[in-house]
Motif scaffolding. Structure first.
Motif, PDB file in Angstrom:
ATOM      1  N   ILE A   1      -1.569  12.372  -3.623  1.00 42.63           N
ATOM      2  CA  ILE A   1      -0.228  12.022  -3.451  1.00 42.63           C
ATOM      3  C   ILE A   1       0.167  12.644  -5.102  1.00 42.63           C
ATOM      4  CG2 ILE A   1       1.374  10.579  -3.157  1.00 42.63           C
ATOM      5  CD1 ILE A   1      -0.313   9.526  -0.966  1.00 42.63           C
ATOM      6  N   PHE A   2      -0.311  11.757  -5.713  1.00 39.49           N
ATOM      7  CA  PHE A   2       0.328  11.844  -7.410  1.00 39.49           C
ATOM      8  C   PHE A   2       0.680  13.437  -7.886  1.00 39.49           C
ATOM      9  CE2 PHE A   2       0.363   7.796  -7.266  1.00 39.49           C
ATOM     10  CZ  PHE A   2       1.583   7.243  -7.717  1.00 39.49           C
ATOM     11  N   GLY A   3      -1.158  13.817  -7.436  1.00 44.77           N
ATOM     12  CA  GLY A   3      -1.006  15.610  -8.004  1.00 44.77           C
ATOM     13  C   GLY A   3      -0.381  16.376  -7.537  1.00 44.77           C
ATOM     14  N   ASN A   4      -0.264  16.461  -6.481  1.00 49.81           N
ATOM     15  CA  ASN A   4       0.514  17.602  -4.815  1.00 49.81           C
ATOM     16  C   ASN A   4       2.161  17.339  -5.705  1.00 49.81           C
ATOM     17  OD1 ASN A   4      -1.908  19.647  -4.092  1.00 49.81           O
ATOM     18  ND2 ASN A   4      -1.856  16.887  -3.360  1.00 49.81           N
ATOM     19  N   LEU A   5       2.192  16.158  -5.591  1.00 44.40           N
ATOM     20  CA  LEU A   5       3.713  15.346  -5.846  1.00 44.40           C
ATOM     21  C   LEU A   5       4.383  16.682  -7.086  1.00 44.40           C
ATOM     22  CD1 LEU A   5       5.790  14.490  -4.194  1.00 44.40           C
ATOM     23  CD2 LEU A   5       5.985  12.458  -5.636  1.00 44.40           C
ATOM     24  N   LEU A   6       3.205  16.254  -8.393  1.00 45.53           N
ATOM     25  CA  LEU A   6       4.110  16.785  -9.415  1.00 45.53           C
ATOM     26  C   LEU A   6       3.878  18.115  -8.856  1.00 45.53           C
ATOM     27  CD1 LEU A   6       4.308  16.561 -12.785  1.00 45.53           C
ATOM     28  CD2 LEU A   6       1.813  16.245 -12.837  1.00 45.53           C
TER      29      LEU A   6
ATOM     30  N   CYS B   1       4.368  20.109  -6.777  1.00 47.39           N
ATOM     31  CA  CYS B   1       5.651  20.326  -6.051  1.00 47.39           C
ATOM     32  C   CYS B   1       6.701  20.408  -6.583  1.00 47.39           C
ATOM     33  CB  CYS B   1       6.039  19.857  -4.646  1.00 47.39           C
ATOM     34  SG  CYS B   1       4.869  20.434  -3.727  1.00 47.39           S
ATOM     35  N   PHE B   2       6.872  19.382  -6.932  1.00 47.42           N
ATOM     36  CA  PHE B   2       8.120  19.054  -8.129  1.00 47.42           C
ATOM     37  C   PHE B   2       8.262  20.551  -9.801  1.00 47.42           C
ATOM     38  CE2 PHE B   2       9.717  17.196 -12.280  1.00 47.42           C
ATOM     39  CZ  PHE B   2      11.183  17.062 -12.065  1.00 47.42           C
ATOM     40  N   VAL B   3       7.671  20.705 -10.344  1.00 45.87           N
ATOM     41  CA  VAL B   3       7.497  21.593 -11.420  1.00 45.87           C
ATOM     42  C   VAL B   3       7.749  22.557 -11.406  1.00 45.87           C
ATOM     43  CG1 VAL B   3       6.015  22.326 -13.166  1.00 45.87           C
ATOM     44  CG2 VAL B   3       5.157  20.226 -12.391  1.00 45.87           C
TER      45      VAL B   3
END
Length: 375
Positions: free
Chosen positions: A44-49, A51-53
């Motif tokens: 969750i945290f890795g893929n959310l980062l 997507c954001f970048v």
């Protein structure tokens, strides 16, 4: 991706009413739940980062990175679903709440259609990325016509619709609702075999052919722009005396013996050297990005192959111990694929790594300034 076993699945409530077997060859059930929870949270945290970048950084907005963003979003959805499955298994309240909607509980949740459907979408999207890279490198003129932003958007929508097609069929034929109660049924082995080819074997063949061809093209271009020029002594006779001079050779052959080859190679190298620095740096970035995606593909093979081949031989009539270490390890390895890609981008994607470093540095400075203001 894989078919749901009707005897024992360590990660979800299964059709069988018997508890998981308590043997020395079985990983304790709470440990498996904890592993899935950790993998889901990291994903969750890795893929959310990611997507954001890729969405926030304007320089990263291109067709390839649009597909990478979709890959991260699919893996984000998979990670969220894994965490929710763990919560459902541990909380009777959540399970009872979902059972209040029989259709959702039976055909979408208990069948794991949503989870395995997201795995299938992730696989197809990775195959689409490999085709995008193949076309960009091998057929650049055709790439400029086909892989426009709108075209790539249509391709992404198609992947979301088409990839889980067999999961719909599997869920419909493997589960049924009778008087509001969800029952599981034996699914035909043919469906499992079709799943293997549709969601694993065919995409892997597409990815392998695409990336191998791209890497061979890179190797050819590297040799064309960096010929092996060496200075070697050449013995000649002049007026009966043996003299020694030096001559340029390419790959061990005298330059004079291969004028066409030498001229073409040197010209290519000269064009590379004299090309504008912005073009050269852009080519290097695209090549490094493609190499990073090759690593993503290799990790997919490593993570999913044991589980997929195990289920394939089981669907052909072989034996598969769902409570054994091998199956449980293969499942854990498979779900880890949903959280590993952000680490690959951090190691191999320079623009992504630089922006993440800048983002972390900015957050750290803000926290430091807030704490200093309080003092």
């Amino acid at each position: 991706m894989m078919t749901v076993p009707l005897t024992y699945d360590p990660f979800s409530e299964m059709p069988s009413t018997e508890p998981p077997p308590d043997t020395d060859d079985t990983v304790p059930f709470p440990v498996l739940q904890l592993i899935q929870l950790i993998v889901g949270v990291v994903g969750i945290f890795g893929n959310l980062l990611v997507c954001f970048v890729f969405i926030h950084r304007r320089i990263l907005r291109n067709q390839t990175n649009l597909l990478i963003t979709n890959q991260a979003f699919v893996d984000l959805v998979s990670s969220i679903l894994m965490v929710l499955h763990v919560i459902t298994n541990l909380s009777d309240t959540v399970a009872d709440l979902l059972k209040g909607v029989p259709f959702f509980w039976c055909y979408l949740w208990r069948s794991q259609l949503l989870l395995f459907g997201s795995f299938a979408i992730s696989t197809f999207n990775l195959a689409l990325i490999s085709l995008e890279r193949f076309t960009a490198v091998i057929y650049p003129v055709y790439y400029a016509r086909v892989f426009k932003r709108r075209g790539v958007s249509y391709m992404i929508v198609s992947v979301w619709v088409v990839a889980p097609a067999l999961q719909y069929i599997l869920a419909w034929h493997s589960f049924d609702i009778v008087d509001g109660v969800c029952f599981a049924m034996e699914s035909p082995l043919s469906v499992g075999i079709l799943l293997f080819f549709w969601e694993y074997f065919i995409p892997v063949c597409v990815m392998t052919l695409s990336f191998v061809t791209v890497l061979k093209k890179f190797r050819y271009l590297h040799q064309a722009t960096h010929p092996l020029l060496t200075l070697q002594p050449v013995h000649q006779r002049s007026n009966g005396d043996r003299t020694s001079t030096s001559a340029i050779t390419i790959s061990g052959q005298p330059l004079a013996d291969q004028p066409n080859y030498a001229v073409s190679q040197i010209t290519a190298a000269d064009r590379s050297i004299n090309a504008p620095s912005s073009n050269r740096s852009g080519n290097v970035r695209r090549r490094n990005l493609t190499k990073a995606l090759v690593i993503v593909y290799v990790m997919y093979i490593v993570c999913w192959s044991p589980n997929q081949w195990a289920f394939f031989q089981q669907n052909l009539g072989g034996y598969l111990d769902f409570s054994g270490y091998f199956f449980q390890f293969s499942y854990i390895l498979a779900i880890c694929n949903s959280c590993v890609n952000p680490f690959i981008y951090a190691l191999r994607h320079k623009a992504y790594r630089e922006y993440v470093t800048e983002l972390i540095g900015g957050v750290s400075r803000n926290i430091f300034n807030i704490n200093r203001g309080r003092v």
